[in-house]
Design an enzyme around this catalytic site. Structure first.
Site, mmCIF file in Angstrom:
data_model
loop_
_atom_site.group_PDB
_atom_site.id
_atom_site.type_symbol
_atom_site.label_atom_id
_atom_site.label_comp_id
_atom_site.label_asym_id
_atom_site.label_seq_id
_atom_site.Cartn_x
_atom_site.Cartn_y
_atom_site.Cartn_z
ATOM 1 N N GLU A 1 -0.164 -9.111 3.980
ATOM 2 C CA GLU A 1 0.461 -9.167 5.146
ATOM 3 C C GLU A 1 -0.581 -8.599 6.870
ATOM 4 O O GLU A 1 -0.644 -9.482 7.760
ATOM 5 C CB GLU A 1 1.410 -8.183 5.755
ATOM 6 C CG GLU A 1 1.297 -6.240 6.387
ATOM 7 C CD GLU A 1 0.660 -5.881 5.505
ATOM 8 O OE1 GLU A 1 -0.089 -4.617 5.434
ATOM 9 O OE2 GLU A 1 0.340 -6.522 4.283
ATOM 10 N N CYS B 1 0.950 -0.959 -0.008
ATOM 11 C CA CYS B 1 0.099 -0.019 0.248
ATOM 12 C C CYS B 1 0.851 1.229 0.190
ATOM 13 O O CYS B 1 1.356 1.492 -1.146
ATOM 14 C CB CYS B 1 -1.304 -0.101 1.386
ATOM 15 S SG CYS B 1 -1.920 1.404 0.432
ATOM 16 N N HIS C 1 -2.288 -5.057 0.729
ATOM 17 C CA HIS C 1 -2.194 -5.248 2.432
ATOM 18 C C HIS C 1 -2.174 -7.563 2.254
ATOM 19 O O HIS C 1 -2.440 -8.012 3.213
ATOM 20 C CB HIS C 1 -2.583 -5.558 3.127
ATOM 21 C CG HIS C 1 -2.491 -3.684 3.546
ATOM 22 N ND1 HIS C 1 -1.629 -2.906 3.598
ATOM 23 C CD2 HIS C 1 -3.107 -2.672 3.309
ATOM 24 C CE1 HIS C 1 -1.639 -1.910 4.098
ATOM 25 N NE2 HIS C 1 -2.747 -1.668 3.312
#
Length: 276
Positions: A197, A101, A195
């Site tokens: 993660e 991002c 994202h």
């Protein structure tokens, strides 16, 4: 192997996020990298902070990952410009970088591109119908991905001008640049606008943190609807076998499966392992 996480948020931003997510983005990112690479040493650098000191010599790191951020890079606040300058130094040293991002936006600007507010509006909770480009289908960053997929996302800014030596590897209807490889100086960057993660509890925390803003923008009719949606996501994150919630929210394995969500980040860690 030694990895560095560049925390993209200001001190105030980190504190605000930790209140709802239970950890700062840098802490969460570092924890996941340690899980993906159990033998790696992972440090965190608060690059937005004035006078921040690196935990170790920059040349000692095999790779660096960049978190998301609540900053808007086109405002050119000191917290942003410090990170732009730092990433240019990392590029110059040839250290491989992965970014989520804000990380993609930061790399684009550091390499000579531009980022602006998305006229199509905010992408919330999930980026839908991401499609790999022909280059993306061949790129090792996306190895194991379906040609079309959804991914966790929350952003209102997009890359609007690509720097030289950039290959776009994924797009969707909201953001033409959903993933890209950027080469600048001696460095190579892999990055995504989404994202990988994030766990579902992170997405739930983001939605709760934005709250009334998302109601005002029309994503939810009222706060009670927002809270129910966030609660469902948090429950599904803790109980991924809850097919009823996944069906109700229209979520497939690319979201429900943590291994699939983390595809690009895992592939980058494997890339660093091969180089180290």
């Amino acid at each position: 192997m030694r990895l560095l996480v560049l925390e993209g948020n200001s001190l105030a931003g980190r504190r605000r996020i930790a209140e709802t997510a239970g950890a700062t983005p840098g802490e969460s990112y570092a924890a996941l990298l340690r899980k993906l690479a159990p033998n790696a040493a992972v440090d965190i650098h608060a690059g937005a902070d004035q006078g921040a000191v690196l935990p170790g010599p920059l040349e000692g790191y095999d790779g660096m990952a960049v978190t998301g951020s609540s900053l808007n890079i086109y405002q050119r606040e000191p917290e942003s410009t410090r990170q732009i300058d730092f990433l240019k130094e990392v590029f110059g040293r040839g250290i491989p970088v992965f970014g989520s991002c804000w990380g993609l936006q930061l790399a684009a600007v550091a390499a000579g591109g531009d980022v602006q507010l998305n006229p199509a509006g905010r992408e919330v909770a999930f980026a839908r119908k991401i499609i790999l480009t022909s280059a993306g289908r061949r790129h090792p960053m996306h190895a194991g991905r379906s040609e079309a997929f959804d991914a966790p996302a929350i952003h209102s800014d997009i890359v609007t001008r690509l720097p030289a030596n950039t290959v776009v590897t994924a797009s969707n209807g909201n953001s033409e640049v959903q993933a890209a490889e950027i080469r600048f100086g001696k460095g190579v960057f892999w990055g995504v606008q989404y994202h990988p993660e994030y766990g579902l509890h992170d997405i739930a925390a983001v939605i709760r943190r934005y709250g009334q803003i998302l109601v005002n923008e029309g994503f939810f009719a009222e706060l009670a609807d927002l809270q129910r949606y966030a609660a469902d996501l948090a429950t599904l994150g803790a109980e991924p076998e809850r097919r009823d919630i996944a069906w109700r929210l229209g979520l497939d394995e690319d979201i429900v499966s943590s291994e699939t969500r983390q595809t690009e980040l895992k592939n980058w860690v494997d890339f660093i392992k091969r180089r180290a």
